[in-house]
Design an enzyme around this catalytic site. Structure first.
Site, PDB file in Angstrom:
ATOM      1  N   ARG A  70       3.578  -3.740  -7.855  1.00  0.00           N
ATOM      2  CA  ARG A  70       4.206  -4.563  -7.221  1.00  0.00           C
ATOM      3  C   ARG A  70       4.075  -5.712  -7.437  1.00  0.00           C
ATOM      4  O   ARG A  70       3.073  -6.447  -8.170  1.00  0.00           O
ATOM      5  CB  ARG A  70       3.508  -4.430  -5.604  1.00  0.00           C
ATOM      6  CG  ARG A  70       3.868  -3.029  -5.235  1.00  0.00           C
ATOM      7  CD  ARG A  70       3.037  -2.701  -3.706  1.00  0.00           C
ATOM      8  NE  ARG A  70       3.372  -3.557  -2.670  1.00  0.00           N
ATOM      9  CZ  ARG A  70       2.410  -3.986  -2.015  1.00  0.00           C
ATOM     10  NH1 ARG A  70       1.231  -3.490  -1.957  1.00  0.00           N
ATOM     11  NH2 ARG A  70       2.911  -4.955  -0.816  1.00  0.00           N
ATOM     12  N   SER A  90       3.246  -8.650  -5.461  1.00  0.00           N
ATOM     13  CA  SER A  90       2.722  -9.568  -4.677  1.00  0.00           C
ATOM     14  C   SER A  90       1.482 -10.358  -5.575  1.00  0.00           C
ATOM     15  O   SER A  90       1.123  -9.811  -6.561  1.00  0.00           O
ATOM     16  CB  SER A  90       2.024  -9.176  -3.495  1.00  0.00           C
ATOM     17  OG  SER A  90       1.051  -8.052  -3.778  1.00  0.00           O
ATOM     18  N   LYS A 125      -6.137   2.457  -0.289  1.00  0.00           N
ATOM     19  CA  LYS A 125      -5.860   2.563   1.025  1.00  0.00           C
ATOM     20  C   LYS A 125      -4.333   2.730   1.182  1.00  0.00           C
ATOM     21  O   LYS A 125      -3.973   3.207   2.162  1.00  0.00           O
ATOM     22  CB  LYS A 125      -6.149   1.334   2.144  1.00  0.00           C
ATOM     23  CG  LYS A 125      -5.605   0.029   1.558  1.00  0.00           C
ATOM     24  CD  LYS A 125      -6.114  -0.951   2.746  1.00  0.00           C
ATOM     25  CE  LYS A 125      -5.852  -2.286   2.496  1.00  0.00           C
ATOM     26  NZ  LYS A 125      -4.228  -2.385   2.751  1.00  0.00           N
ATOM     27  N   ASP A 126      -3.292   2.494   0.276  1.00  0.00           N
ATOM     28  CA  ASP A 126      -1.855   2.408   0.609  1.00  0.00           C
ATOM     29  C   ASP A 126      -1.499   3.923  -0.123  1.00  0.00           C
ATOM     30  O   ASP A 126      -0.340   4.056  -0.028  1.00  0.00           O
ATOM     31  CB  ASP A 126      -0.970   1.400  -0.501  1.00  0.00           C
ATOM     32  CG  ASP A 126      -1.575   0.004  -0.020  1.00  0.00           C
ATOM     33  OD1 ASP A 126      -1.797  -0.111   1.457  1.00  0.00           O
ATOM     34  OD2 ASP A 126      -1.380  -0.936  -0.656  1.00  0.00           O
ATOM     35  N   THR A 160      -2.342  -8.878  13.489  1.00  0.00           N
ATOM     36  CA  THR A 160      -2.365  -7.864  12.520  1.00  0.00           C
ATOM     37  C   THR A 160      -1.266  -6.773  12.222  1.00  0.00           C
ATOM     38  O   THR A 160      -0.941  -6.923  13.397  1.00  0.00           O
ATOM     39  CB  THR A 160      -3.847  -7.089  12.699  1.00  0.00           C
ATOM     40  OG1 THR A 160      -3.949  -6.208  11.806  1.00  0.00           O
ATOM     41  CG2 THR A 160      -3.818  -6.606  14.230  1.00  0.00           C
ATOM     42  N   SER A 176      -1.844  -3.805  11.075  1.00  0.00           N
ATOM     43  CA  SER A 176      -2.672  -2.436  11.421  1.00  0.00           C
ATOM     44  C   SER A 176      -2.799  -2.157  12.766  1.00  0.00           C
ATOM     45  O   SER A 176      -3.607  -2.675  13.500  1.00  0.00           O
ATOM     46  CB  SER A 176      -3.979  -2.644  10.490  1.00  0.00           C
ATOM     47  OG  SER A 176      -4.792  -1.465  10.755  1.00  0.00           O
ATOM     48  N   ARG A 222      -4.840   0.289  13.095  1.00  0.00           N
ATOM     49  CA  ARG A 222      -6.191   0.663  13.084  1.00  0.00           C
ATOM     50  C   ARG A 222      -7.067  -0.300  13.607  1.00  0.00           C
ATOM     51  O   ARG A 222      -8.066  -0.487  14.433  1.00  0.00           O
ATOM     52  CB  ARG A 222      -6.654   1.067  11.691  1.00  0.00           C
ATOM     53  CG  ARG A 222      -8.180   1.350  11.358  1.00  0.00           C
ATOM     54  CD  ARG A 222      -8.535   1.350  10.087  1.00  0.00           C
ATOM     55  NE  ARG A 222      -7.933   0.149   9.173  1.00  0.00           N
ATOM     56  CZ  ARG A 222      -8.527  -0.789   8.976  1.00  0.00           C
ATOM     57  NH1 ARG A 222      -9.835  -1.049   9.524  1.00  0.00           N
ATOM     58  NH2 ARG A 222      -8.263  -1.744   8.161  1.00  0.00           N
ATOM     59  N   ARG A 223      -6.611  -1.568  13.149  1.00  0.00           N
ATOM     60  CA  ARG A 223      -7.166  -2.881  13.456  1.00  0.00           C
ATOM     61  C   ARG A 223      -7.246  -3.129  14.675  1.00  0.00           C
ATOM     62  O   ARG A 223      -7.987  -3.823  15.576  1.00  0.00           O
ATOM     63  CB  ARG A 223      -6.792  -3.895  12.455  1.00  0.00           C
ATOM     64  CG  ARG A 223      -7.418  -3.991  10.983  1.00  0.00           C
ATOM     65  CD  ARG A 223      -6.972  -5.065  10.088  1.00  0.00           C
ATOM     66  NE  ARG A 223      -7.368  -4.955   8.888  1.00  0.00           N
ATOM     67  CZ  ARG A 223      -6.767  -5.070   7.674  1.00  0.00           C
ATOM     68  NH1 ARG A 223      -5.417  -5.465   7.807  1.00  0.00           N
ATOM     69  NH2 ARG A 223      -7.220  -5.104   6.488  1.00  0.00           N
ATOM     70  N   LYS A 224      -5.903  -3.071  15.200  1.00  0.00           N
ATOM     71  CA  LYS A 224      -5.561  -3.576  16.626  1.00  0.00           C
ATOM     72  C   LYS A 224      -6.316  -2.503  17.757  1.00  0.00           C
ATOM     73  O   LYS A 224      -6.849  -3.136  18.660  1.00  0.00           O
ATOM     74  CB  LYS A 224      -3.996  -3.039  16.844  1.00  0.00           C
ATOM     75  CG  LYS A 224      -3.682  -3.317  18.247  1.00  0.00           C
ATOM     76  CD  LYS A 224      -2.093  -2.883  18.542  1.00  0.00           C
ATOM     77  CE  LYS A 224      -1.600  -2.885  20.009  1.00  0.00           C
ATOM     78  NZ  LYS A 224      -0.351  -2.830  20.220  1.00  0.00           N
ATOM     79  N   ARG A 228       3.249  -9.245   9.502  1.00  0.00           N
ATOM     80  CA  ARG A 228       3.497  -8.798   8.056  1.00  0.00           C
ATOM     81  C   ARG A 228       3.689  -9.640   7.102  1.00  0.00           C
ATOM     82  O   ARG A 228       3.586 -10.899   7.346  1.00  0.00           O
ATOM     83  CB  ARG A 228       4.936  -7.859   8.374  1.00  0.00           C
ATOM     84  CG  ARG A 228       4.918  -6.723   9.420  1.00  0.00           C
ATOM     85  CD  ARG A 228       4.122  -5.588   8.524  1.00  0.00           C
ATOM     86  NE  ARG A 228       4.571  -5.353   7.379  1.00  0.00           N
ATOM     87  CZ  ARG A 228       5.649  -4.595   6.726  1.00  0.00           C
ATOM     88  NH1 ARG A 228       6.586  -4.200   7.621  1.00  0.00           N
ATOM     89  NH2 ARG A 228       5.782  -4.592   5.405  1.00  0.00           N
ATOM     90  N   GLY A 229       3.716  -9.032   5.787  1.00  0.00           N
ATOM     91  CA  GLY A 229       3.453 -10.055   4.809  1.00  0.00           C
ATOM     92  C   GLY A 229       2.757  -9.829   3.714  1.00  0.00           C
ATOM     93  O   GLY A 229       1.700  -9.133   4.230  1.00  0.00           O
ATOM     94  N   ASN A 230       2.696 -10.459   2.663  1.00  0.00           N
ATOM     95  CA  ASN A 230       1.567 -10.770   1.659  1.00  0.00           C
ATOM     96  C   ASN A 230       0.456 -11.574   2.226  1.00  0.00           C
ATOM     97  O   ASN A 230       0.781 -12.033   2.974  1.00  0.00           O
ATOM     98  CB  ASN A 230       2.004 -11.057   0.356  1.00  0.00           C
ATOM     99  CG  ASN A 230       3.422 -10.203  -0.336  1.00  0.00           C
ATOM    100  OD1 ASN A 230       3.268  -8.909  -0.075  1.00  0.00           O
ATOM    101  ND2 ASN A 230       4.275 -10.725  -0.964  1.00  0.00           N
ATOM    102  N   THR A 263       1.389 -15.112   2.764  1.00  0.00           N
ATOM    103  CA  THR A 263       2.293 -15.133   3.926  1.00  0.00           C
ATOM    104  C   THR A 263       1.766 -15.059   5.069  1.00  0.00           C
ATOM    105  O   THR A 263       1.831 -15.807   6.038  1.00  0.00           O
ATOM    106  CB  THR A 263       3.598 -14.202   3.827  1.00  0.00           C
ATOM    107  OG1 THR A 263       4.126 -14.250   2.502  1.00  0.00           O
ATOM    108  CG2 THR A 263       4.339 -14.238   4.758  1.00  0.00           C
ATOM    109  N   ARG A 264       0.703 -14.170   5.181  1.00  0.00           N
ATOM    110  CA  ARG A 264      -0.021 -14.072   6.642  1.00  0.00           C
ATOM    111  C   ARG A 264      -1.139 -15.043   6.789  1.00  0.00           C
ATOM    112  O   ARG A 264      -1.377 -15.492   7.971  1.00  0.00           O
ATOM    113  CB  ARG A 264      -0.707 -12.487   6.515  1.00  0.00           C
ATOM    114  CG  ARG A 264      -0.002 -11.385   6.805  1.00  0.00           C
ATOM    115  CD  ARG A 264      -0.510 -10.121   6.845  1.00  0.00           C
ATOM    116  NE  ARG A 264      -0.822  -9.658   5.373  1.00  0.00           N
ATOM    117  CZ  ARG A 264      -1.451  -8.610   5.299  1.00  0.00           C
ATOM    118  NH1 ARG A 264      -2.051  -7.932   6.204  1.00  0.00           N
ATOM    119  NH2 ARG A 264      -1.434  -7.935   3.983  1.00  0.00           N
ATOM    120  N   CYS A 283      -0.325   5.154   8.407  1.00  0.00           N
ATOM    121  CA  CYS A 283      -0.576   3.816   8.989  1.00  0.00           C
ATOM    122  C   CYS A 283      -0.261   3.913  10.428  1.00  0.00           C
ATOM    123  O   CYS A 283      -0.669   3.007  11.108  1.00  0.00           O
ATOM    124  CB  CYS A 283       0.657   3.049   8.376  1.00  0.00           C
ATOM    125  SG  CYS A 283       0.588   2.457   6.638  1.00  0.00           S
TER     126      CYS A 283
END
Length: 310
Positions: free
Chosen positions: A10, A12, A82-83, A126, A128, A130-132, A148-150, A153-154, A241
């Site tokens: 990718r 990024s 993880k992706d 976030t 995610s 999972r994190r939330k 969202r974003g790379n 960006t975040r 996800c």
């Protein structure tokens, strides 16, 4: 031995770092081989205005690379493990799993520094689920904002969207040399990582014996065994996800220890468990722990989640 290898990646900053890291390892090992990178755009890169949990499906960041591999356009692809979906397309294999760096989740909050110092109703970003869920379990008073974003960006959105904190993977920040942004690494009793977080995966064609042999040296067996257990757990739970689960395996001295959590999206319903077994039984261990947790209330949590999504 092949004289040329084409690596798909990718575009990024983090993905390019990962691909260039693997390319550098290959060039050092095989100085006579030409190593090329081919940048590609995945579905997950294109859809930036919808939360990952709502997009659904698997392989959002891998599918296009896998199509290119199967067609022979590229020889291998480098992913964040993880992706990667737990089931790979027919004809492709996980050729190597690299030595894992810190698998944790980083809190980035220039003003408040740590989770316990965030004020009530603080806005935390976030993408995610999972994190939330785990964040709300620890701090139900927080306001979670989709992000969202790379990575770069975040990080910018921390300021532009008036957020008090954001959560990102420690590994990505460290690989890019952005450690200074980390104000706290969340302890695992607060936030367990995603399956494979912190490890890189190298994917290749199963019938490409030459390439597979050349990639063997990149494999870190303890990380591979630990993540095999994690991926087996995820496959048994049938999660992605869109399901709030955290799981982390550690391999050593012939054993694998697996810690996992299944939560409702609001963090109020929780099933936690741990299991240790022989390293040669890593996938079986992951499946056993998943079954035990599903039977202990995890299935009901997930059933409610699926009902909400319908």
């Amino acid at each position: 031995m092949k004289q040329k290898l084409v690596i798909g990646t990718r575009g990024s900053k983090l993905a390019l770092w990962q691909a260039n890291h693997v390319a550098a390892c290959l060039r050092e090992r095989y100085p006579e081989v030409t190593i090329e990178l081919k940048n590609m755009v995945t579905t997950g890169d294109k859809i930036l205005d919808v939360p990952l949990a709502k997009i659904g499906g698997k392989g959002l960041f891998t599918k296009e690379l896998e199509v290119a591999m199967l067609s022979g356009e590229i020889d291998l692809a480098v992913h964040s493990l993880k992706d990667m979906p737990t089931e790979l397309p027919e004809g492709l294999v996980l050729a190597a799993v690299t030595n894992r760096v810190d698998p944790g989740d980083a809190l980035i909050s220039p003003k408040y520094k740590t989770l316990d110092k965030l004020p009530a109703k603080a806005r935390v970003g976030t993408s995610s689920l999972r994190r939330k869920a785990q964040l709300l379990n620890a701090r139900p008073d927080l306001t979670i904002v989709d992000l969202r974003g790379n990575l770069d960006t975040r990080l910018k959105k921390l300021t532009t969207e008036n957020l008090d904190a954001i959560l990102l993977a420690v590994a990505g920040l460290r690989r890019l040399g952005w450690d200074e942004h980390i104000t706290q690494v969340l302890p695992q009793d607060v936030c367990l990582p995603a399956v494979g977080q912190g490890a890189l995966a190298i994917e290749a064609r199963g019938n490409d014996a030459e390439t597979l042999a050349m990639l063997e040296f990149l494999n870190h067996e303890p990380t591979r065994q630990a993540t095999l257990a994690e991926r087996a757990f995820l496959a048994e739970v049938e999660g992605g996800c869109q399901i709030p689960i955290g799981v982390y395996g550690q391999a050593g001295d012939g054993e694998v220890t697996l810690n996992a959590v299944i939560m409702s999206p609001d963090g109020k319903e929780v099933v936690r468990d741990t299991l240790t077994g022989q390293v040669e039984n890593a996938p079986k261990l992951g499946r056993m722990l998943a079954v035990r947790m599903l039977e202990s209330g995890g299935r009901e949590i997930l059933a409610k989640l699926f009902e909400i999504e319908k």
